[in-house]
Design a protein around this motif. Structure first.
Motif, PDB file in Angstrom:
ATOM      1  N   ARG A  24       1.463  -3.135   5.964  1.00 60.71           N
ATOM      2  CA  ARG A  24       1.480  -2.481   4.652  1.00 60.71           C
ATOM      3  C   ARG A  24       2.874  -2.542   4.039  1.00 60.71           C
ATOM      4  O   ARG A  24       3.035  -2.717   2.829  1.00 60.71           O
ATOM      5  N   GLN A  25       3.880  -2.382   4.877  1.00 58.57           N
ATOM      6  CA  GLN A  25       5.269  -2.469   4.416  1.00 58.57           C
ATOM      7  C   GLN A  25       5.572  -3.860   3.860  1.00 58.57           C
ATOM      8  O   GLN A  25       6.229  -4.006   2.827  1.00 58.57           O
ATOM      9  N   LEU A  27       3.358  -6.041   2.645  1.00 53.73           N
ATOM     10  CA  LEU A  27       2.617  -6.241   1.402  1.00 53.73           C
ATOM     11  C   LEU A  27       3.317  -5.573   0.224  1.00 53.73           C
ATOM     12  O   LEU A  27       3.364  -6.115  -0.884  1.00 53.73           O
ATOM     13  N   ALA A  28       3.854  -4.377   0.471  1.00 57.93           N
ATOM     14  CA  ALA A  28       4.572  -3.684  -0.600  1.00 57.93           C
ATOM     15  C   ALA A  28       5.816  -4.456  -1.016  1.00 57.93           C
ATOM     16  O   ALA A  28       6.182  -4.499  -2.197  1.00 57.93           O
ATOM     17  N   ALA A  29       6.468  -5.101  -0.049  1.00 62.65           N
ATOM     18  CA  ALA A  29       7.709  -5.817  -0.351  1.00 62.65           C
ATOM     19  C   ALA A  29       7.461  -7.160  -1.022  1.00 62.65           C
ATOM     20  O   ALA A  29       8.203  -7.553  -1.938  1.00 62.65           O
ATOM     21  N   GLY A  31       4.258  -8.348  -2.258  1.00 62.19           N
ATOM     22  CA  GLY A  31       3.245  -8.338  -3.306  1.00 62.19           C
ATOM     23  C   GLY A  31       1.897  -8.913  -2.935  1.00 62.19           C
ATOM     24  O   GLY A  31       0.893  -8.546  -3.520  1.00 62.19           O
ATOM     25  N   SER A  32       1.834  -9.833  -1.982  1.00 61.29           N
ATOM     26  CA  SER A  32       0.562 -10.417  -1.561  1.00 61.29           C
ATOM     27  C   SER A  32       0.715 -11.005  -0.165  1.00 61.29           C
ATOM     28  O   SER A  32       1.830 -11.279   0.289  1.00 61.29           O
ATOM     29  N   VAL A  47      13.146  -6.855   5.598  1.00 61.04           N
ATOM     30  CA  VAL A  47      12.145  -5.806   5.423  1.00 61.04           C
ATOM     31  C   VAL A  47      11.842  -5.093   6.728  1.00 61.04           C
ATOM     32  O   VAL A  47      11.751  -3.861   6.783  1.00 61.04           O
ATOM     33  N   GLY A  86      -5.877  -4.842  -2.291  1.00 63.39           N
ATOM     34  CA  GLY A  86      -5.514  -4.987  -3.692  1.00 63.39           C
ATOM     35  C   GLY A  86      -6.661  -5.322  -4.612  1.00 63.39           C
ATOM     36  O   GLY A  86      -6.458  -5.463  -5.827  1.00 63.39           O
ATOM     37  N   LEU A 102      -6.577  -2.529   5.433  1.00 62.81           N
ATOM     38  CA  LEU A 102      -6.080  -3.570   4.535  1.00 62.81           C
ATOM     39  C   LEU A 102      -7.152  -4.599   4.201  1.00 62.81           C
ATOM     40  O   LEU A 102      -7.090  -5.241   3.156  1.00 62.81           O
TER      41      LEU A 102
END
Length: 368
Positions: A24-25, A27-29, A31-32, A47, A86, A102
């Motif tokens: 999750r970390q 993906l947040a950094a 974007g995909s 990251v 997303g 996810l």
């Protein structure tokens, strides 16, 4: 989902030692999933740190086979689908939980993910009365338009699923295995019925066998997809109480059916009531308690008492299925000339049975 995107998601989720929190970390950094897999190890280190970045740089040897297996599964049946965090259709209720999955594997009626749900859980070895109670409550809940959510386990789960199939709300089963590994074996036939008439969901990759740690973990999805959680029968130490606790932590209402003071399977419910769960003695009480939770503004997925049209309009409804489709796809399915099909769709639209969506898509509706 294209192969490249699928490969990125599976690499992120199947790399041993990475875990959902780090995924999750990432993906947040980035974007995909595709962007993060395409990034450099140096970017990962920024990251995650050096150790986790090293883990990510070594995809599992089984990844290519897992990708092929998933692509084959998706192609084998139009009901087989994937849903990522997303995606616009990702259930809002699940997004609001502390640990949303996810990636979800699904088979069946996808629209049930976003209907009003009630979890019904309990003992795997219920009393005959407990089994009857589960069936009675689930049947009335489904008739009222709520989707019954449970875990396909023996006992209360199975009784609730089976009874809910008789109503318009129907049922959703969250598995602790891959969707190609229906468990327990005694519920193979029930699982297939749910796949036909309801929805099967799992966060576990295809081929995942029944592993003990996965079942308590999947309970957070059962709780997260539901507006409330009803515990029918449960011992003091049981997975049902885990689901109830997760539901409470997610801000969901917990309900419990009381039982005999002499029954070990009533003690879990009595403990929940002492902790603040709402005591319910009938389906009518439960439904009355749910109304203010759902809110008057919510439209429940009720099916009309009127029979569906026959003839050509009925055939068009059958061809539509339950997912949005294009006019060309409907023509291919039924062989209607475009002009005739447009006229039939307009007739169904005026009757409230078909919705015309953006992008020249059509979708079947349920009349309330």
């Amino acid at each position: 989902m294209e192969r490249v995107e699928l490969a990125a998601w599976l690499r992120l989720l199947e790399t041993p030692g990475l875990g959902l929190a780090r995924a999750r970390q990432l993906l947040a950094a980035f974007g995909s999933a595709e962007a993060l897999v395409g990034a450099s190890p140096a970017a990962w280190r920024e990251v995650l740190g050096a150790k986790a970045a090293e883990v990510l740089s070594q995809p599992p040897d089984s990844l290519p086979d897992q990708i092929d297996r998933t692509i084959d599964w998706l192609a084998a049946d139009p009901r087989h689908q994937l849903l990522t965090l997303g995606d616009p259709d990702y259930p809002e209720a699940l997004l609001q939980t502390a640990d949303p999955p996810l990636l979800l594997y699904m088979s069946g009626r996808r629209e049930l993910l976003n209907t009003e749900g009630l979890a019904i859980v309990g003992s795997r070895t219920p009393t005959p009365q407990g089994r009857d109670n589960a069936a009675s409550f689930a049947r009335e809940v489904s008739r009222a338009g709520y989707c019954v959510v449970s875990g396909l386990a023996l006992g209360i789960d199975g009784a609730a699923h089976e009874a809910a199939l008789s109503g318009p709300g129907s049922t959703l089963a969250v598995l602790g295995t891959g969707l190609d590994q229906l468990y327990p074996s005694r519920h193979q036939a029930l699982g297939r019925r749910i796949e036909d008439e309801g929805l099967l969901v799992s966060e576990y990759s295809l081929g995942t066998p029944p592993l003990s740690p996965n079942f308590p973990r999947r309970n957070r999805i059962i709780a997260g997809l539901s507006r409330g959680c009803l515990v029918v029968e449960a011992a003091l130490r049981s997975g049902s109480l885990i689901t109830a606790r997760l539901a409470s932590e997610a801000g969901r209402e917990v309900f419990a059916i009381p039982g005999s003071i002499h029954s070990p399977l009533a003690r879990g419910c009595h403990e929940l009531i002492r902790q603040g769960a709402t005591l319910v003695e009938s389906p009518a009480e439960l439904l009355e308690a749910l109304r203010p939770i759902v809110g008057k503004s919510k439209t429940l997925p009720l099916v009309a008492e009127d029979p569906e049209p026959g003839g050509e309009p009925g055939l068009v409804l059958q061809a539509l299925g339950h997912d949005p489709v294009t006019l060309d796809a409907l023509i291919a399915r039924g062989g209607w000339p475009a002009a005739q099909l447009n006229a039939l769709l307009l007739e169904l639209e005026l009757e409230g049975l078909v919705a015309r969506l953006p992008g020249q898509l059509f979708q079947r509706r349920r009349r309330g």
